[in-house]
Design an enzyme around this catalytic site. Sequence first.
Site, short mmCIF file in Angstrom:
data_model
loop_
_atom_site.label_atom_id
_atom_site.label_comp_id
_atom_site.label_asym_id
_atom_site.label_seq_id
_atom_site.Cartn_x
_atom_site.Cartn_y
_atom_site.Cartn_z
N GLU A 1 0.83 -1.21 0.00
CA GLU A 1 0.00 0.00 0.00
C GLU A 1 0.87 1.26 0.00
OE1 GLU A 1 -2.18 -0.47 3.64
OE2 GLU A 1 -3.55 -1.95 2.81
N CYS B 1 -3.33 33.94 9.13
CA CYS B 1 -3.10 34.62 10.41
C CYS B 1 -2.86 33.63 11.54
CB CYS B 1 -4.27 35.54 10.70
SG CYS B 1 -4.29 36.86 9.49
N TYR C 1 0.34 14.11 0.36
CA TYR C 1 -0.20 14.80 1.54
C TYR C 1 -0.09 16.31 1.37
CZ TYR C 1 0.19 9.99 3.04
OH TYR C 1 0.08 8.62 3.08
C1 LIG Z 1 -1.56 6.11 4.94
C2 LIG Z 1 -1.57 4.65 4.73
C3 LIG Z 1 -0.72 4.06 3.79
C4 LIG Z 1 0.27 4.84 2.97
O1 LIG Z 1 1.33 5.34 3.70
P1 LIG Z 1 2.58 6.03 2.94
O2 LIG Z 1 3.48 6.41 4.02
O3 LIG Z 1 2.04 7.19 2.20
O4 LIG Z 1 3.15 4.99 2.05
C5 LIG Z 1 -0.84 2.70 3.59
N1 LIG Z 1 -1.70 1.94 4.30
C6 LIG Z 1 -2.53 2.48 5.22
C7 LIG Z 1 -3.47 1.60 5.95
C8 LIG Z 1 -2.48 3.84 5.47
O5 LIG Z 1 -3.30 4.37 6.40
#
Ligand SMILES: *Cc1c(COP(=O)(O)O)cnc(C)c1O
Length: 419
Positions: A275, A343, A372
């Site tokens: 992921e 501000c 992000y």
């Molecule tokens: C945010 C997240 C990711 C991705 O994280 P990165 O640091 O952007 O690779 C993968 N899996 C889950 C469950 C997340 O919450």
Amino acid sequence: MDHFQLKNGTLHAEGVPLTRIAEDVGTPVYVYSRATLERHAQVFRDGIAPVGKSHIAFAIKSNPNRAVLRVLAKQGYGADVVSGGEISRAIAAGMRPEDVVFSGVGKTRAELEQALDTGIGQFNIELEEEGVVLAQIAASKGMTASATLRVNPDVDAGTHAKISTGKKENKFGVAIDQAPAIFDRLAKLPGLNLRGVALHIGSQLFDLDPLEAAYARVGQLVADLRAMGHGIDRVDLGGGLGVPYKTSENPPSPADYGQMVARVTKGWDAMLMFEPGRVIVGNAGVLLTKVIWVKPGVINPYVIVDAAMNDLARPAMYDAWHDFAAVTPNGEKMVANIAGPVCESGDTFAMGREIDRVSSGDLAVFRTAGAYGATMASTYNSRPLVPEVMVDGDDYAVVADRIAAETILAAERIPSWLE
Ligand SMILES: *Cc1c(COP(=O)(O)O)cnc(C)c1O
């Protein structure tokens, strides 16, 4: 490597001078490079090639722009989603429902139902009651939900506290020592095909050791679950690989990561899910901004830019560093603070930093803003919502409009009893 380079003295995204985008679209604006996205997608895929059977689900919270998702869908990527809205985005971008993984500690019943109706490929269950409710909803529809149990391996990822997710006090997953009992109870439920485990210990990781320790613990859990008679055919290893925000930084590469994963998961005999978010999109985007003023300061001058914490929240939220570079640098340097117009003193991108010398009206970028960045943007201080552009060779397209403050104002009402 990315495709934001100086050509004839002007910073370009691939073949397009950033001056042209600023002139046409205005500032602030996020600019993404398609070639960089594709390259990163390929480098990650090549990096994990040694692990064998795998599936990549891009963590779309890091950059949910539809055009970005389309580029990754064309690369064969699926999506890791954390809300019903993200499910809709993944499908709208052309991702296949079966390639979508649904993570998140607060999935509502409505979102579980939406995900089932969409036919997503995998639910990552974060607590026992969620699994029970998911099984009930699925069974009532005559469906079976494909799922894993997310475990919290209790390792310190060694990253910023706000993006650490794998310590026992964090809100994510079930404690790894309770996982076998919970798995056992959930696996019996009709409506649920509980087929594996998942973990994700944090983001912007610069050290592979905590990941390796977490994966080793999960490997032991898989062996224990199999010994109990459970069929395990997939393990979701999460994301988290870091990117260099400074040129001096040297995070592990996807190839280093892939070799570690291949070593620690040897003999698991399961499909591995990944992921990645930041490592795919981070360096594929910049935030293009214009200097409004250079304000004399007591210690250093303040470079006041037209981008602010509502456009790029990471410095205010995590004290994050983003390199700042002039679009047409004159070779001179200055030491300055960089701040936006909002501000709040937190609306500061850098203090006492050596940067390219800039003056009022000059263009500059914050680098490594593809992850992000726009996804966290707000309209705080009644500022417009920042637009996004994607460059493709010598061409570019606006892939998200600037949403004017007036449009947002128009969605608000004064009730009749206040008129
Ligand atoms: C945010 C997240 C990711 C991705 O994280 P990165 O640091 O952007 O690779 C993968 N899996 C889950 C469950 C997340 O919450």
